[in-house]
Enzyme design. Structure first.
Site, short mmCIF file in Angstrom:
data_model
loop_
_atom_site.label_atom_id
_atom_site.label_comp_id
_atom_site.label_asym_id
_atom_site.label_seq_id
_atom_site.Cartn_x
_atom_site.Cartn_y
_atom_site.Cartn_z
N SER A 265 0.84 -1.20 0.00
CA SER A 265 0.00 0.00 0.00
C SER A 265 0.88 1.25 0.00
O SER A 265 2.09 1.18 0.21
CB SER A 265 -0.90 0.01 1.23
OG SER A 265 -0.12 0.28 2.38
N LYS A 266 0.20 2.36 -0.19
CA LYS A 266 0.89 3.64 -0.17
C LYS A 266 1.56 3.84 1.20
O LYS A 266 2.64 4.40 1.30
CB LYS A 266 -0.13 4.75 -0.44
CG LYS A 266 0.46 6.14 -0.40
CD LYS A 266 -0.54 7.15 -0.87
CE LYS A 266 -0.61 8.39 0.01
NZ LYS A 266 0.66 8.85 0.54
N ARG A 267 0.89 3.35 2.23
CA ARG A 267 1.44 3.50 3.59
C ARG A 267 2.79 2.81 3.72
O ARG A 267 3.67 3.29 4.44
CB ARG A 267 0.45 2.96 4.62
CG ARG A 267 0.06 4.04 5.62
CD ARG A 267 -1.12 3.63 6.49
NE ARG A 267 -2.29 3.31 5.69
CZ ARG A 267 -3.00 2.18 5.82
NH1 ARG A 267 -2.65 1.27 6.69
NH2 ARG A 267 -4.06 1.97 5.05
N ASP A 270 5.32 5.13 2.41
CA ASP A 270 5.57 6.23 3.36
C ASP A 270 6.42 5.74 4.52
O ASP A 270 7.37 6.41 4.94
CB ASP A 270 4.24 6.78 3.90
CG ASP A 270 3.41 7.45 2.79
OD1 ASP A 270 4.00 7.75 1.73
OD2 ASP A 270 2.21 7.64 2.98
#
Ligand code: GLU
Length: 509
Positions: A265-267, A270
């Site tokens: 995921s994008k998380r 990050d």
């Protein structure tokens, strides 16, 4: 069916930036199409007006172009089945929804959101989950339960309705997935999915099936998250009488988190500090910026190579593949069923390999572009020398600037530890003589010249090179480490070398 021309489609929804997993789906479709001499289509699936994000379509276009994925038919290139944007094909879906209504495969449903919610609550109270399906549909407000006149009256008076698929009660759905093998699903597990929404737009399922049929798609290659939709799609093909020309399915494995479990995921990006999008993306609503592989300094060829091997393997030890080589080697048989763990170190390794393989001229060009962004001026000749000196030492072009800033400006300070350890009186003496010798040198100042002049200075002072080299490096770069020292001198040039030596001698004495 075997000699059917290969036509595949990548069908993203413009709901945000294209995820790197979507990019891989596009790539596999492209490789598959090119390998077979087939056609690569891009269709924008934008029937969900609520999730539409401005700029997302343009982002998809730019991402594919940057990666070198060429489209044969698309909203931007046109083609025999235009339009390729679903929001522009509304009338088409309406027509097939009508066909399904007439053949008894679909029905109007007038249940309001409140009524559906009440039903859900009632089921919850008895510890069941509500599904609009064969078991419940006859207790709902729809064209199966209401008299025909009432249905006609409701529609005429503009009461909102949806059109639902009348999922057969007991039908076995069997299909062969080119990656997963045989799949068997019982229709009883599928609810009566909405085909047309109250806003007159089709849902994904109807639009997707209708377009795949009309666009003559031979193979549907898409992410694993769509596998649960495939049985419904097959029922729709049957209901519409299109089963004979139904595409073959291939559901690609998920991209997994670096830790190995769960979908990337994008998380994750990050958290670990890496991109999960091909290009940088600025959320038009929040202004939040998400990093992109391009802006992080990846070469598109490296990203493509990395993505190709995330879920596919060539069956050999070969790791480096150009797009042409990928096209020649790719097959769905070698796509794995298991998810592929996303390893950013591998992506970095690929980038390093591709940088090493660049010509000095190309690397110099990329360096100049990078320098330009930072408003640092540099001649092509100098960039070429730097490229040559740094090529083997970097994974990203921008690393040349961050790790070898000294090529572009004299050190402002000197690393204290290196000064304590490496600066000494002998070095000072030799460097002073060396600087004078350079000043008097009238011919071209090359790495060899520098070396010879330094040797002369060392001999004149009777000092060993080991005492002087680290000090000279300190004078030139402000620190320790870096590429060949004589290359640094030659690249900085005669005048700058003298200036830096004199400055260091003055400051560090
Ligand atoms: N519009 C769907 C998506 O966003 C397409 C899925 C499919 O390929 O059928 O991925």
């Amino acid at each position: 069916m075997t000699d059917r021309p290969v036509r595949v489609r990548f069908a993203p929804s413009p709901t945000g930036p294209l995820h790197i997993g979507g990019m891989r789906t596009a790539l596999y479709n492209y490789l598959f199409a090119r390998r077979a001499g087939g056609t690569m289509i891009l269709r924008i699936e934008d029937t969900d007006q609520n999730r539409f994000v401005p700029g997302a379509e343009e982002y998809i276009r730019e991402s594919l172009a940057w990666c070198g994925i060429q489209l044969d038919e698309s909203p931007w290139h046109g083609g025999p089945h235009a339009p390729y944007r679903q929001s522009e094909r509304k009338a088409v879906y309406e027509q097939y929804a009508q066909q399904l209504l007439h053949s008894g495969h679909a029905y109007y449903a007038f249940d309001t959101p409140e009524e559906l919610e009440a039903m859900r609550e009632r089921f919850k109270a008895s510890k069941n989950e509500f599904q609009y399906n064969a078991a419940s549909r006859m207790h709902m407000r729809n064209s199966l339960t209401l008299p025909a006149e009432e249905v006609a009256r409701l529609i005429a008076s503009g009461v909102p309705y949806v059109i639902r698929f009348k999922t057969p009660l007991k039908e076995e759905i069997r299909f062969y997935d080119l990656i997963r093998g045989n799949v068997v699903v019982q229709s009883a597990t599928i609810d009566d999915k909405v085909l047309m929404k109250s806003d007159g737009m089709p849902t994904y399922h109807l639009a997707n099936v209708v377009d795949d049929y009309l666009m003559n798609i031979s193979h549907v290659i898409r992410g694993e998250e769509w596998l649960p939709s495939a049985p419904l799609h097959i029922l729709l093909y049957r209901a519409l009488g299109w089963e004979a020309t139904m595409p073959q399915f291939a559901h690609l494995p998920l991209l997994l988190k670096p830790e190995g479990e769960g979908k990337l995921s994008k998380r994750d990006g990050d958290k670990h500090g890496f991109a999960v999008f091909p290009l940088q993306w600025k959320n038009p609503e929040t202004g939040e910026v998400s990093r992109g592989f391009r802006e992080d300094g990846y070469l598109p060829e490296a990203l493509i190579n990395f993505l190709a091997l995330l879920g596919w393997n060539p069956g050999t030890e070969q790791e480096i593949f150009s797009m042409e080589q990928l096209i020649a080697s790719f097959s769905l048989e070698r796509v794995s069923k298991a998810g592929a763990r996303f390893d950013i170190h591998k992506a970095k390794w690929y980038n390093q390999q591709y940088i090493k393989a660049l010509s000095d001229e190309k690397l110099a060009e990329l360096l100049l572009q990078e320098l330009d962004k930072q408003a640092i001026s540099c001649s092509f000749e100098k960039a070429l020398l730097i490229a040559r000196a740094m090529k083997e030492r970097i994974s990203f072009v921008h690393e040349i600037i961050t790790t070898a800033k000294f090529f572009f400006e004299a050190p402002h300070t000197y690393d204290a530890e290196t000064v304590t350890k490496k600066w000494n009186k002998d070095a000072e003496k030799v460097l002073t003589i060396f600087a004078e010798k350079i000043e008097h040198w009238q011919e071209e100042f090359t790495a060899t010249t520098a070396k010879n002049l330094l040797n002369e200075a060392l001999a004149a002072a009777g000092v060993k090179p080991g005492l002087v080299m680290p000090a000279l490096r300190l004078a030139m770069t402000g620190s320790s480490g870096g590429p060949d020292l004589m290359d640094i001198l030659a690249i900085c040039g005669k005048d700058e070398t003298v200036r830096r030596i004199q400055a260091a001698v003055k400051q560090l004495a």
